[in-house]
Scaffold this motif. Structure first.
Motif, mmCIF file in Angstrom:
data_model
loop_
_atom_site.group_PDB
_atom_site.id
_atom_site.type_symbol
_atom_site.label_atom_id
_atom_site.label_comp_id
_atom_site.label_asym_id
_atom_site.label_seq_id
_atom_site.Cartn_x
_atom_site.Cartn_y
_atom_site.Cartn_z
ATOM 1 N N ILE A 177 149.129 93.174 -2.015
ATOM 2 C CA ILE A 177 149.976 92.976 -0.845
ATOM 3 C C ILE A 177 151.244 93.774 -1.021
ATOM 4 O O ILE A 177 151.842 93.775 -2.096
ATOM 5 C CB ILE A 177 150.323 91.480 -0.663
ATOM 6 N N PRO A 178 151.702 94.470 0.009
ATOM 7 C CA PRO A 178 152.970 95.196 -0.087
ATOM 8 C C PRO A 178 154.105 94.252 -0.436
ATOM 9 O O PRO A 178 154.111 93.092 -0.068
ATOM 10 C CB PRO A 178 153.143 95.786 1.322
ATOM 11 N N LEU A 179 155.082 94.749 -1.157
ATOM 12 C CA LEU A 179 156.189 93.904 -1.578
ATOM 13 C C LEU A 179 157.186 93.632 -0.468
ATOM 14 O O LEU A 179 158.151 92.901 -0.684
ATOM 15 C CB LEU A 179 156.919 94.555 -2.763
ATOM 16 N N LEU A 180 156.976 94.227 0.694
ATOM 17 C CA LEU A 180 157.837 93.982 1.846
ATOM 18 C C LEU A 180 159.271 94.361 1.519
ATOM 19 O O LEU A 180 159.575 95.003 0.525
ATOM 20 C CB LEU A 180 157.743 92.517 2.287
ATOM 21 N N ALA A 181 160.164 93.964 2.392
ATOM 22 C CA ALA A 181 161.568 94.341 2.209
ATOM 23 C C ALA A 181 162.210 93.637 1.029
ATOM 24 O O ALA A 181 163.207 94.093 0.484
ATOM 25 C CB ALA A 181 162.351 94.019 3.476
ATOM 26 N N VAL A 182 161.609 92.499 0.602
ATOM 27 C CA VAL A 182 162.229 91.750 -0.484
ATOM 28 C C VAL A 182 162.305 92.560 -1.766
ATOM 29 O O VAL A 182 163.236 92.421 -2.552
ATOM 30 C CB VAL A 182 161.457 90.440 -0.719
ATOM 31 N N LEU A 183 161.319 93.415 -2.021
ATOM 32 C CA LEU A 183 161.336 94.208 -3.233
ATOM 33 C C LEU A 183 162.057 95.526 -3.036
ATOM 34 O O LEU A 183 162.120 96.350 -3.939
ATOM 35 C CB LEU A 183 159.901 94.457 -3.715
ATOM 36 N N LEU A 184 162.577 95.717 -1.835
ATOM 37 C CA LEU A 184 163.350 96.920 -1.557
ATOM 38 C C LEU A 184 164.794 96.545 -1.286
ATOM 39 O O LEU A 184 165.465 97.154 -0.470
ATOM 40 C CB LEU A 184 162.755 97.668 -0.347
ATOM 41 N N ALA A 185 165.233 95.489 -1.958
ATOM 42 C CA ALA A 185 166.596 94.994 -1.753
ATOM 43 C C ALA A 185 167.594 96.109 -2.010
ATOM 44 O O ALA A 185 167.442 96.908 -2.916
ATOM 45 C CB ALA A 185 166.868 93.817 -2.688
ATOM 46 N N GLN A 225 161.433 93.038 -9.882
ATOM 47 C CA GLN A 225 160.442 93.939 -10.446
ATOM 48 C C GLN A 225 159.729 93.332 -11.653
ATOM 49 O O GLN A 225 158.831 93.950 -12.202
ATOM 50 C CB GLN A 225 161.089 95.270 -10.821
ATOM 51 N N GLU A 226 160.119 92.138 -12.068
ATOM 52 C CA GLU A 226 159.404 91.441 -13.111
ATOM 53 C C GLU A 226 158.444 90.437 -12.478
ATOM 54 O O GLU A 226 158.598 90.038 -11.341
ATOM 55 C CB GLU A 226 160.382 90.717 -14.039
ATOM 56 N N GLU A 230 150.971 84.469 -8.472
ATOM 57 C CA GLU A 230 152.001 85.214 -9.179
ATOM 58 C C GLU A 230 152.029 86.655 -8.686
ATOM 59 O O GLU A 230 150.991 87.275 -8.465
ATOM 60 C CB GLU A 230 151.773 85.150 -10.690
ATOM 61 N N LEU A 231 153.244 87.131 -8.514
ATOM 62 C CA LEU A 231 153.482 88.487 -8.036
ATOM 63 C C LEU A 231 153.769 89.380 -9.232
ATOM 64 O O LEU A 231 154.680 89.121 -10.015
ATOM 65 C CB LEU A 231 154.674 88.489 -7.073
ATOM 66 N N HIS A 232 152.956 90.448 -9.378
ATOM 67 C CA HIS A 232 153.110 91.369 -10.499
ATOM 68 C C HIS A 232 153.895 92.606 -10.065
ATOM 69 O O HIS A 232 153.881 92.975 -8.883
ATOM 70 C CB HIS A 232 151.741 91.794 -11.030
ATOM 71 N N PRO A 233 154.587 93.271 -10.990
ATOM 72 C CA PRO A 233 155.235 94.540 -10.656
ATOM 73 C C PRO A 233 154.205 95.510 -10.088
ATOM 74 O O PRO A 233 153.135 95.685 -10.632
ATOM 75 C CB PRO A 233 155.766 95.033 -12.008
ATOM 76 N N LEU A 256 153.675 82.340 1.273
ATOM 77 C CA LEU A 256 154.859 81.531 0.998
ATOM 78 C C LEU A 256 155.698 82.179 -0.092
ATOM 79 O O LEU A 256 156.928 82.231 0.009
ATOM 80 C CB LEU A 256 154.439 80.119 0.591
ATOM 81 N N LEU A 257 155.052 82.682 -1.135
ATOM 82 C CA LEU A 257 155.779 83.342 -2.225
ATOM 83 C C LEU A 257 156.619 84.499 -1.718
ATOM 84 O O LEU A 257 157.822 84.594 -2.004
ATOM 85 C CB LEU A 257 154.784 83.822 -3.284
ATOM 86 N N LEU A 258 156.018 85.394 -0.952
ATOM 87 C CA LEU A 258 156.753 86.557 -0.460
ATOM 88 C C LEU A 258 157.848 86.160 0.528
ATOM 89 O O LEU A 258 158.941 86.730 0.517
ATOM 90 C CB LEU A 258 155.782 87.541 0.194
ATOM 91 N N SER A 259 157.563 85.176 1.360
ATOM 92 C CA SER A 259 158.547 84.810 2.373
ATOM 93 C C SER A 259 159.749 84.091 1.771
ATOM 94 O O SER A 259 160.881 84.297 2.209
ATOM 95 C CB SER A 259 157.900 83.941 3.457
ATOM 96 N N ILE A 260 159.545 83.252 0.763
ATOM 97 C CA ILE A 260 160.708 82.584 0.164
ATOM 98 C C ILE A 260 161.486 83.540 -0.737
ATOM 99 O O ILE A 260 162.696 83.379 -0.909
ATOM 100 C CB ILE A 260 160.323 81.295 -0.593
#
Length: 327
Positions: free
Chosen positions: A6-14, A23-24, A121-124, A187-191
């Motif tokens: 799944i794309p990391l969306l804007a959250v990982l492009l803070a 990124q961890e 769990e979200l991986h780098p 839920l993980l990505l949105s929170i």
């Protein structure tokens, strides 16, 4: 159990200095624990955690989810939240009944603890994996492997029996798979996105030194206290020059009431070998400026005490000599 990309969306492009904040690897886990005191008394607890931060609680009386932060709901709809509440409410009723029924067959001895952990769990790089674990008295009986559920190798026949029963409940299995493969990743990505202000919060720690209880004759226990830090990852060591001192021991990192963290780092040394020792603290909130706390033990003031005692003795001795000579 599905493994999603799944794309990391804007959250990982803070933006700004926090662009690497997520990124961890980070996980969202739902924990169900049951304390079976006897064949009629069970205490149920449900909670959810984003990494080391508890984001959800559970009201056992109403069977409602407690959202501990305004952003804990993420982008879940009211219907999805209601479905989750119904699932955990029903699970908290049915699961103890099943455990009671099979406790003798599975050789579960009262009192005992059952813990079920499931989440994602979200991986780098953007991959999201799911996990499910079932444990009895802290010993794992079921776990995910290659994104499918299997009995744990060290669980023996007990793990095989629990696994067989789990596979027979197709309706429950389907709901769990939907939660892990769809609800949990969203839920993980949105929170992460909604709560990034709190999650990326940087609080500088305070640090101080003390002397612990006497470990033995001629030895001292040095203690470096660090409190008020956020986020949790931190590096604290006792050092002399550029060398980390062997024997440095660290306590667990414990939560403060305000959401920050606290720890202690210990070093036992010979009382005569304290010169040049200092505690070094590294934390993301310090901007590369480590905290250095140099040890100032009472041996310096002890010298003044000795001097204060010796001077009068010398004067008294000189006075006695003069009086004797005069006499």
């Amino acid at each position: 159990m599905l493994f999603l990309k799944i794309p990391l969306l804007a959250v990982l492009l803070a933006t700004g200095d926090n662009e690497d904040a997520f990124q961890e690897e980070i996980s969202f886990k739902m924990i169900h624990s049951s304390s079976f005191y006897n064949n009629s008394w069970v205490k149920i607890q449900n909670s959810a955690w984003l990494g080391d931060l508890q984001t959800h609680g559970w009201d056992t009386n109403s069977g409602k989810i407690i959202f501990l932060y305004p952003w804990s709901k993420g982008n879940l709809s009211k219907e999805e939240i209601k479905d989750l509440e119904e699932f955990f409410r029903g699970f908290s009723i049915v699961m103890p009944q099943v455990i009671h029924r099979y406790a003798s067959q599975w050789k579960f001895k009262y009192p005992f603890e059952i813990q079920i952990t499931m989440g994602c769990e979200l991986h780098p790089g953007g991959a999201i994996g799911s996990f499910y674990r079932f444990a009895y008295q802290g010993s794992e009986l079921l776990h995910t492997q290659n994104n499918s559920l299997f009995p744990s190798p060290n669980g023996g026949t007990r793990a095989q029996d629990v696994y067989r029963l789990f596979n027979q409940n197709h309706a429950n299995k389907k709901i769990v798979q939907k939660i892990l493969s769809d609800t949990c990743p969203r839920l993980l990505l949105s929170i992460l996105d909604a709560g990034k202000a709190d999650l990326q919060r940087q609080v500088k720690p305070e640090a101080w030194l003390s002397i612990g209880s006497n470990p033995g004759p001629g030895r001292q226990m040095l203690v470096c206290h660090v409190s008020g830090l956020h986020p949790k990852p931190i590096w604290v060591k006792w050092m002399r020059g550029e060398h980390v001192q062997l024997g440095t021991q660290q306590s667990d990192i414990l939560p403060n009431a305000d959401g920050t963290w606290y720890l202690q780092v210990f070093l036992e040394v010979e009382a005569t070998e304290t010169s040049g020792l200092y505690c070094r603290v590294r934390h993301s909130s310090l901007g590369g400026q480590d905290i250095l706390l140099y040890l100032k033990l009472p041996h310096n003031s002890m010298g003044w005490i000795i001097l204060a005692v010796m001077v009068p003795l010398v004067l008294l001795t000189a006075l006695a000599f003069c009086l004797r000579k005069r006499w």
